[in-house]
Design a protein around this motif. Structure first.
Motif, PDB file in Angstrom:
ATOM      1  N   ALA A 240      29.828 -10.587  -1.084  1.00 28.25           N
ATOM      2  CA  ALA A 240      28.242 -11.027  -1.509  1.00 28.25           C
ATOM      3  C   ALA A 240      28.689 -12.414  -1.363  1.00 28.25           C
ATOM      4  O   ALA A 240      27.717 -13.414  -1.015  1.00 28.25           O
ATOM      5  N   ARG A 241      30.104 -12.929  -1.218  1.00 29.74           N
ATOM      6  CA  ARG A 241      29.689 -14.264  -2.058  1.00 29.74           C
ATOM      7  C   ARG A 241      29.588 -15.299  -0.451  1.00 29.74           C
ATOM      8  O   ARG A 241      28.649 -16.211  -0.390  1.00 29.74           O
ATOM      9  N   GLN A 242      29.576 -14.310   0.839  1.00 35.18           N
ATOM     10  CA  GLN A 242      29.239 -14.940   2.056  1.00 35.18           C
ATOM     11  C   GLN A 242      27.219 -15.033   2.227  1.00 35.18           C
ATOM     12  O   GLN A 242      26.775 -15.989   3.055  1.00 35.18           O
ATOM     13  N   HIS A 243      27.002 -15.025   1.039  1.00 34.39           N
ATOM     14  CA  HIS A 243      24.792 -15.111   1.165  1.00 34.39           C
ATOM     15  C   HIS A 243      25.057 -14.991  -0.602  1.00 34.39           C
ATOM     16  O   HIS A 243      23.718 -15.658  -0.277  1.00 34.39           O
ATOM     17  N   VAL A 244      25.688 -14.574  -1.342  1.00 36.44           N
ATOM     18  CA  VAL A 244      24.566 -15.216  -2.514  1.00 36.44           C
ATOM     19  C   VAL A 244      26.390 -15.710  -3.146  1.00 36.44           C
ATOM     20  O   VAL A 244      27.496 -15.471  -3.599  1.00 36.44           O
ATOM     21  N   SER A 245      25.653 -16.563  -4.666  1.00 36.95           N
ATOM     22  CA  SER A 245      27.154 -16.969  -5.177  1.00 36.95           C
ATOM     23  C   SER A 245      27.042 -15.928  -6.656  1.00 36.95           C
ATOM     24  O   SER A 245      25.956 -15.294  -6.383  1.00 36.95           O
ATOM     25  N   TYR A 246      28.500 -15.974  -6.783  1.00 31.71           N
ATOM     26  CA  TYR A 246      28.813 -15.071  -8.186  1.00 31.71           C
ATOM     27  C   TYR A 246      27.837 -15.676  -9.212  1.00 31.71           C
ATOM     28  O   TYR A 246      26.345 -14.752  -9.744  1.00 31.71           O
ATOM     29  N   ALA A 247      26.929 -16.619  -9.460  1.00 31.26           N
ATOM     30  CA  ALA A 247      26.001 -17.189 -10.736  1.00 31.26           C
ATOM     31  C   ALA A 247      24.866 -16.682 -10.245  1.00 31.26           C
ATOM     32  O   ALA A 247      23.945 -16.324 -11.105  1.00 31.26           O
ATOM     33  N   GLN A 248      24.328 -17.184  -8.889  1.00 35.68           N
ATOM     34  CA  GLN A 248      23.403 -16.989  -8.492  1.00 35.68           C
ATOM     35  C   GLN A 248      22.883 -15.437  -8.156  1.00 35.68           C
ATOM     36  O   GLN A 248      21.934 -14.621  -8.830  1.00 35.68           O
ATOM     37  N   SER A 249      24.070 -14.136  -8.015  1.00 32.11           N
ATOM     38  CA  SER A 249      23.696 -13.078  -8.234  1.00 32.11           C
ATOM     39  C   SER A 249      23.662 -12.558 -10.037  1.00 32.11           C
ATOM     40  O   SER A 249      22.495 -11.380 -10.389  1.00 32.11           O
ATOM     41  N   LEU A 250      24.016 -13.217 -10.865  1.00 33.50           N
ATOM     42  CA  LEU A 250      23.809 -12.976 -12.302  1.00 33.50           C
ATOM     43  C   LEU A 250      22.097 -13.461 -12.497  1.00 33.50           C
ATOM     44  O   LEU A 250      21.324 -12.679 -13.520  1.00 33.50           O
ATOM     45  N   ALA A 251      21.980 -14.649 -12.194  1.00 37.46           N
ATOM     46  CA  ALA A 251      20.551 -14.944 -11.875  1.00 37.46           C
ATOM     47  C   ALA A 251      19.277 -14.077 -11.652  1.00 37.46           C
ATOM     48  O   ALA A 251      18.047 -14.370 -12.307  1.00 37.46           O
ATOM     49  N   MET A 252      20.073 -13.919 -10.837  1.00 34.57           N
ATOM     50  CA  MET A 252      18.782 -12.109 -10.155  1.00 34.57           C
ATOM     51  C   MET A 252      18.365 -11.819 -11.423  1.00 34.57           C
ATOM     52  O   MET A 252      16.570 -11.335 -11.758  1.00 34.57           O
ATOM     53  N   VAL A 253      19.053 -10.798 -12.648  1.00 30.45           N
ATOM     54  CA  VAL A 253      18.539 -10.612 -13.406  1.00 30.45           C
ATOM     55  C   VAL A 253      18.085 -11.425 -14.499  1.00 30.45           C
ATOM     56  O   VAL A 253      16.479 -10.894 -15.287  1.00 30.45           O
ATOM     57  N   ARG A 254      19.236 -12.625 -15.069  1.00 34.79           N
ATOM     58  CA  ARG A 254      18.461 -13.220 -16.407  1.00 34.79           C
ATOM     59  C   ARG A 254      17.331 -14.280 -15.904  1.00 34.79           C
ATOM     60  O   ARG A 254      16.433 -14.007 -16.757  1.00 34.79           O
ATOM     61  N   ASP A 255      17.545 -15.080 -14.593  1.00 33.64           N
ATOM     62  CA  ASP A 255      15.712 -15.929 -14.624  1.00 33.64           C
ATOM     63  C   ASP A 255      14.656 -15.334 -13.981  1.00 33.64           C
ATOM     64  O   ASP A 255      13.719 -16.155 -14.044  1.00 33.64           O
ATOM     65  N   HIS A 256      14.984 -13.632 -13.415  1.00 33.85           N
ATOM     66  CA  HIS A 256      13.320 -13.655 -12.094  1.00 33.85           C
ATOM     67  C   HIS A 256      13.103 -12.349 -12.272  1.00 33.85           C
ATOM     68  O   HIS A 256      12.719 -11.389 -11.283  1.00 33.85           O
ATOM     69  N   THR A 257      13.447 -12.047 -13.642  1.00 32.51           N
ATOM     70  CA  THR A 257      12.625 -10.403 -14.361  1.00 32.51           C
ATOM     71  C   THR A 257      11.654 -11.014 -15.208  1.00 32.51           C
ATOM     72  O   THR A 257      12.166 -10.722 -16.652  1.00 32.51           O
ATOM     73  N   PRO A 258      10.991 -11.721 -14.945  1.00 31.14           N
ATOM     74  CA  PRO A 258       9.917 -11.769 -16.013  1.00 31.14           C
ATOM     75  C   PRO A 258       8.966 -10.159 -17.093  1.00 31.14           C
ATOM     76  O   PRO A 258       8.705 -10.295 -17.994  1.00 31.14           O
ATOM     77  N   TRP A 259       9.495  -9.170 -15.772  1.00 29.11           N
ATOM     78  CA  TRP A 259       9.471  -8.249 -16.299  1.00 29.11           C
ATOM     79  C   TRP A 259       9.643  -7.701 -17.739  1.00 29.11           C
ATOM     80  O   TRP A 259       9.374  -6.551 -18.517  1.00 29.11           O
TER      81      TRP A 259
END
Length: 303
Positions: A258-277
């Protein structure tokens, strides 16, 4: 030069568990990279886990590459690393995936049993071609998945939507076999059959032993680097979250692919910071608790 950001704080006792990452002795995709022996290495993976505050990772083996890029020994490479780091790494050995000559040939159950014994597996992975070839419903396929259930393994499957009915049949026939589907079921937003594909995946929520990896956002949309992937969140992840519940979802980074598309930190942030439900407790299940429910939370045992 900027200091690297510190990992975000975790609730007491919470374990963050990456359900889907890879590691290779040599980079299998492109011989031109300047760091072929590090780009996909165990050392590189452990560095990212530490930097992001991730406790454990399930390493999905893939015996891919040819010539100087070959990784026929990927199961051995990852298993050796898991023996050195039993509290950090879990092996998902590659058994009969589509790039191997034995793919969907007789003897698959015996090969699975041999891999399970050799590596003392708790889980394995199996990749198939895009179109369902009928093998899951064959006698060999039934024996393969029945053996996985008998051995108490977790099956990590890379399937396209055409395979969802077959996955449902396997799940129904082997109700004690946990099945983890890669990358949000590979529901591509630009697929003309997206609606039917999503309905097929959501129907699998009726099978309590089917789980979905919250990973691979970059595969589902264009451009692939469109973090934080709002369309994927709303049209794919949120319906899946509602249908399956957080206890049947598992976050994964897809590092290092995934590193050419998204950083490791961003992949974790997808769940940690972008799932308000989700509540914090529900989010903790997706980030690690759900994998403990299916037996992937114990240390790897040395062969």
């Amino acid at each position: 030069m900027h200091d690297r950001a510190l990992p975000a704080a975790k609730p007491d006792g919470a374990v963050i568990f990456d359900s889907h990452c890879h590691a290779w002795r040599r980079w299998p995709y492109d011989a031109r990279v300047p760091d072929p022996n590090h780009r996909g290495s165990i050392g590189g993976l452990l560095y990212e886990l530490d930097a992001a505050g991730v406790d454990r990772a399930a390493v999905v083996c893939a015996r891919i590459g040819a010539g100087s890029l070959a990784n026929d020994d990927n199961n051995d490479y990852v298993a050796a690393a898991a023996c050195r780091h039993p509290d950090r790494l879990v092996v998902m050995a590659d058994v009969d995936s589509r790039w191997l000559p034995e793919h969907h040939t007789p003897g698959a159950a015996d090969r699975l049993r041999g891999a399970a014994e050799r590596y003392e597996l708790t889980a394995f992975t199996h990749y198939v071609h895009d179109e369902d070839d009928g093998w899951f419903g064959s006698d060999d396929g039934a024996e393969f998945f029945g053996t996985a259930a008998d051995l108490g393994l977790v099956a990590s499957l890379s399937v396209s939507p055409s395979w969802f009915p077959a996955v449902g049949a396997v799940a129904a026939g082997n109700p004690t076999l946990p099945i983890l589907l890669h990358h949000l079921g590979h529901l591509r937003l630009d697929d003309p059959a997206f609606g039917a594909a999503r309905a097929g995946l959501l129907a699998l929520a009726d099978r309590p032993n089917v789980m979905v990896k919250v990973s691979g956002f970059h595969y589902l949309t264009t451009p692939s680097w469109g973090f934080p992937y709002p369309d994927v969140c709303e049209r794919v992840l949120r319906p899946i979250a509602h249908a399956f519940g957080p206890h049947r979802l598992a976050w994964g980074s897809d590092f290092p692919v995934a590193r050419q598309h998204v950083s490791y930190a961003q992949s974790l942030a997808m769940v940690r910071d972008h799932t308000p439900w989700w509540t914090d407790a529900e989010r903790a299940l997706v980030l690690g608790g759900s994998l403990g429910r299916v037996g992937l939370d114990g240390p790897h045992r040395s062969p």
